[in-house]
Design a protein around this motif. Structure first.
Motif, PDB file in Angstrom:
ATOM      1  N   HIS A   7       4.974  -2.278  47.414  1.00 57.75           N
ATOM      2  CA  HIS A   7       6.027  -2.829  46.257  1.00 57.75           C
ATOM      3  C   HIS A   7       7.374  -3.065  46.806  1.00 57.75           C
ATOM      4  O   HIS A   7       7.992  -4.078  46.294  1.00 57.75           O
ATOM      5  CB  HIS A   7       6.160  -1.390  45.772  1.00 57.75           C
ATOM      6  CG  HIS A   7       7.073  -1.145  44.443  1.00 57.75           C
ATOM      7  ND1 HIS A   7       6.880  -1.871  43.152  1.00 57.75           N
ATOM      8  CD2 HIS A   7       8.408  -0.662  44.632  1.00 57.75           C
ATOM      9  CE1 HIS A   7       7.835  -1.588  42.531  1.00 57.75           C
ATOM     10  NE2 HIS A   7       8.677  -1.142  43.026  1.00 57.75           N
ATOM     11  N   SER A   8       7.867  -2.533  47.848  1.00 60.34           N
ATOM     12  CA  SER A   8       9.191  -2.950  48.227  1.00 60.34           C
ATOM     13  C   SER A   8       9.299  -4.417  48.476  1.00 60.34           C
ATOM     14  O   SER A   8      10.271  -5.161  48.326  1.00 60.34           O
ATOM     15  CB  SER A   8       9.639  -1.940  49.354  1.00 60.34           C
ATOM     16  OG  SER A   8       9.792  -0.747  48.945  1.00 60.34           O
ATOM     17  N   ALA A 104       2.923  12.920  43.065  1.00 60.32           N
ATOM     18  CA  ALA A 104       3.145  11.797  43.978  1.00 60.32           C
ATOM     19  C   ALA A 104       1.956  10.661  43.816  1.00 60.32           C
ATOM     20  O   ALA A 104       2.252   9.542  43.520  1.00 60.32           O
ATOM     21  CB  ALA A 104       3.103  12.173  45.430  1.00 60.32           C
ATOM     22  N   ALA A 105       0.853  11.386  43.312  1.00 58.17           N
ATOM     23  CA  ALA A 105      -0.260  10.434  42.978  1.00 58.17           C
ATOM     24  C   ALA A 105      -0.202   9.751  41.718  1.00 58.17           C
ATOM     25  O   ALA A 105      -0.276   8.606  41.682  1.00 58.17           O
ATOM     26  CB  ALA A 105      -1.588  11.126  42.868  1.00 58.17           C
ATOM     27  N   GLY A 106       0.581  10.380  40.787  1.00 59.26           N
ATOM     28  CA  GLY A 106       0.911   9.570  39.488  1.00 59.26           C
ATOM     29  C   GLY A 106       1.903   8.654  39.708  1.00 59.26           C
ATOM     30  O   GLY A 106       1.792   7.628  38.899  1.00 59.26           O
ATOM     31  N   TYR A 107       2.950   8.798  40.430  1.00 61.37           N
ATOM     32  CA  TYR A 107       4.049   7.961  40.705  1.00 61.37           C
ATOM     33  C   TYR A 107       3.314   6.674  41.340  1.00 61.37           C
ATOM     34  O   TYR A 107       3.794   5.491  41.036  1.00 61.37           O
ATOM     35  CB  TYR A 107       5.070   8.433  41.526  1.00 61.37           C
ATOM     36  CG  TYR A 107       6.109   7.509  42.215  1.00 61.37           C
ATOM     37  CD1 TYR A 107       7.460   7.445  41.520  1.00 61.37           C
ATOM     38  CD2 TYR A 107       5.975   7.220  43.650  1.00 61.37           C
ATOM     39  CE1 TYR A 107       8.510   6.717  41.963  1.00 61.37           C
ATOM     40  CE2 TYR A 107       7.213   6.103  43.768  1.00 61.37           C
ATOM     41  CZ  TYR A 107       8.193   6.109  43.224  1.00 61.37           C
ATOM     42  OH  TYR A 107       9.290   5.222  43.488  1.00 61.37           O
ATOM     43  N   ARG A 108       2.690   6.887  42.330  1.00 59.93           N
ATOM     44  CA  ARG A 108       1.687   5.975  43.293  1.00 59.93           C
ATOM     45  C   ARG A 108       0.704   4.796  42.180  1.00 59.93           C
ATOM     46  O   ARG A 108       0.985   3.659  42.584  1.00 59.93           O
ATOM     47  CB  ARG A 108       1.026   6.391  44.311  1.00 59.93           C
ATOM     48  CG  ARG A 108       1.840   7.120  45.290  1.00 59.93           C
ATOM     49  CD  ARG A 108       2.671   6.165  46.031  1.00 59.93           C
ATOM     50  NE  ARG A 108       3.670   7.011  47.304  1.00 59.93           N
ATOM     51  CZ  ARG A 108       4.846   6.694  47.633  1.00 59.93           C
ATOM     52  NH1 ARG A 108       5.610   5.623  46.890  1.00 59.93           N
ATOM     53  NH2 ARG A 108       5.578   7.521  48.507  1.00 59.93           N
ATOM     54  N   ILE A 109       0.296   5.561  41.366  1.00 66.50           N
ATOM     55  CA  ILE A 109      -0.292   4.817  40.391  1.00 66.50           C
ATOM     56  C   ILE A 109       0.566   3.634  39.734  1.00 66.50           C
ATOM     57  O   ILE A 109       0.045   2.468  39.409  1.00 66.50           O
ATOM     58  CB  ILE A 109      -1.216   5.572  39.651  1.00 66.50           C
ATOM     59  CG1 ILE A 109      -2.419   6.243  40.096  1.00 66.50           C
ATOM     60  CG2 ILE A 109      -1.731   4.839  38.360  1.00 66.50           C
ATOM     61  CD1 ILE A 109      -3.034   7.292  39.402  1.00 66.50           C
ATOM     62  N   VAL A 110       1.618   4.206  39.228  1.00 69.27           N
ATOM     63  CA  VAL A 110       2.560   3.329  38.273  1.00 69.27           C
ATOM     64  C   VAL A 110       3.080   2.333  39.247  1.00 69.27           C
ATOM     65  O   VAL A 110       3.178   1.347  39.099  1.00 69.27           O
ATOM     66  CB  VAL A 110       3.555   4.061  37.674  1.00 69.27           C
ATOM     67  CG1 VAL A 110       4.494   3.213  37.064  1.00 69.27           C
ATOM     68  CG2 VAL A 110       2.862   5.328  36.498  1.00 69.27           C
ATOM     69  N   GLN A 111       3.400   2.642  40.456  1.00 72.09           N
ATOM     70  CA  GLN A 111       4.059   2.002  41.352  1.00 72.09           C
ATOM     71  C   GLN A 111       2.978   0.811  41.647  1.00 72.09           C
ATOM     72  O   GLN A 111       3.490  -0.520  41.868  1.00 72.09           O
ATOM     73  CB  GLN A 111       4.181   2.659  42.719  1.00 72.09           C
ATOM     74  CG  GLN A 111       4.969   1.744  43.733  1.00 72.09           C
ATOM     75  CD  GLN A 111       5.468   2.587  45.030  1.00 72.09           C
ATOM     76  OE1 GLN A 111       4.634   3.382  45.468  1.00 72.09           O
ATOM     77  NE2 GLN A 111       6.697   2.339  45.645  1.00 72.09           N
ATOM     78  N   GLU A 112       1.807   0.978  42.047  1.00 71.74           N
ATOM     79  CA  GLU A 112       0.708   0.227  42.317  1.00 71.74           C
ATOM     80  C   GLU A 112       0.736  -0.831  41.181  1.00 71.74           C
ATOM     81  O   GLU A 112       0.636  -2.248  41.346  1.00 71.74           O
ATOM     82  CB  GLU A 112      -0.436   0.563  42.775  1.00 71.74           C
ATOM     83  CG  GLU A 112      -1.599  -0.309  43.037  1.00 71.74           C
ATOM     84  CD  GLU A 112      -1.251  -0.986  44.553  1.00 71.74           C
ATOM     85  OE1 GLU A 112      -2.187  -1.850  44.759  1.00 71.74           O
ATOM     86  OE2 GLU A 112      -0.572  -0.529  45.079  1.00 71.74           O
ATOM     87  N   ALA A 113       0.543  -0.490  40.126  1.00 68.06           N
ATOM     88  CA  ALA A 113       0.567  -1.360  38.917  1.00 68.06           C
ATOM     89  C   ALA A 113       1.671  -2.236  38.718  1.00 68.06           C
ATOM     90  O   ALA A 113       1.584  -3.374  38.484  1.00 68.06           O
ATOM     91  CB  ALA A 113       0.546  -0.463  37.414  1.00 68.06           C
ATOM     92  N   ALA A 127       5.940  -5.511  31.986  1.00 67.59           N
ATOM     93  CA  ALA A 127       5.003  -4.196  32.191  1.00 67.59           C
ATOM     94  C   ALA A 127       5.416  -3.217  31.368  1.00 67.59           C
ATOM     95  O   ALA A 127       6.452  -2.898  31.036  1.00 67.59           O
ATOM     96  CB  ALA A 127       5.075  -4.195  33.523  1.00 67.59           C
ATOM     97  N   SER A 128       4.266  -2.789  30.766  1.00 64.23           N
ATOM     98  CA  SER A 128       4.383  -1.286  29.794  1.00 64.23           C
ATOM     99  C   SER A 128       3.675  -0.287  30.227  1.00 64.23           C
ATOM    100  O   SER A 128       2.903   0.231  29.907  1.00 64.23           O
ATOM    101  CB  SER A 128       4.412  -1.846  28.358  1.00 64.23           C
ATOM    102  OG  SER A 128       4.862  -2.972  28.093  1.00 64.23           O
ATOM    103  N   PRO A 129       4.229   0.082  31.365  1.00 68.17           N
ATOM    104  CA  PRO A 129       3.315   1.433  32.079  1.00 68.17           C
ATOM    105  C   PRO A 129       3.727   2.874  31.142  1.00 68.17           C
ATOM    106  O   PRO A 129       4.680   2.681  30.398  1.00 68.17           O
ATOM    107  CB  PRO A 129       3.985   1.566  33.382  1.00 68.17           C
ATOM    108  CG  PRO A 129       5.360   1.133  33.423  1.00 68.17           C
ATOM    109  CD  PRO A 129       5.142   0.107  32.310  1.00 68.17           C
ATOM    110  N   SER A 130       2.560   3.524  30.779  1.00 69.91           N
ATOM    111  CA  SER A 130       2.772   4.581  29.901  1.00 69.91           C
ATOM    112  C   SER A 130       2.041   5.771  30.525  1.00 69.91           C
ATOM    113  O   SER A 130       0.915   5.770  31.119  1.00 69.91           O
ATOM    114  CB  SER A 130       1.744   4.285  28.603  1.00 69.91           C
ATOM    115  OG  SER A 130       1.928   5.273  27.929  1.00 69.91           O
TER     116      SER A 130
END
Length: 136
Positions: A7-8, A104-113, A127-130
């Motif tokens: 991501h970075s 952290a897993a929820g954060y990583r899923i959005v980060q990967e998307a 992008a529209s993450p929800s």
């Protein structure tokens, strides 16, 4: 660790390309891109140090910061916006306290998307993450 780095580096690459593109004609925007690169780099280094500190086997206790979680999604969205991607983050429901690993897993899923959108769709996309929190 892959998610943090991917991501970075995606954000940094997009900002560097943008900064190079506008450096002569729009120096203020180029400076903004450099600031985003600096901020992203510093945040990434801090998170990598935290992760690597956990893996250390020596007796020196690493300085640990909490892993990012769902409460940090807006900061992630803002950092991604600085890369030029339009991010419309929606969090509905009340996010209840949860185990740090789950947050952290929820954060990583959005980060990967968001990383995939930056890498594959380009920074001019939206992008529209929800995230929807429900009681269980």
């Amino acid at each position: 660790m892959h998610d943090v780095i991917a991501h970075s580096i995606s954000v940094i690459s997009v900002q560097a390309a943008f900064g190079r593109l506008v450096a002569e004609d729009r120096p203020a925007e180029a400076r903004g891109a450099l600031e985003a690169i600096e901020t992203t780099g510093r945040e990434t280094l801090a998170e990598l140090r935290r992760m690597l500190g956990v893996l250390r086997e020596d007796s020196e206790a690493p300085e640990l910061a909490p892993a990012p979680g769902l409460a940090d999604l807006e900061r992630l969205a803002e950092r991604t916006r600085r890369a030029g991607l339009r991010v419309d983050l929606a969090v509905t429901g009340e996010v209840a306290p949860m185990p740090p690993g789950l947050a952290a897993a929820g954060y990583r899923i959005v980060q990967e998307a968001l990383t995939n959108v930056v890498k594959h769709a380009g920074a001019t996309t939206r992008a529209s993450p929800s995230v929807t929190a429900t009681a269980s």
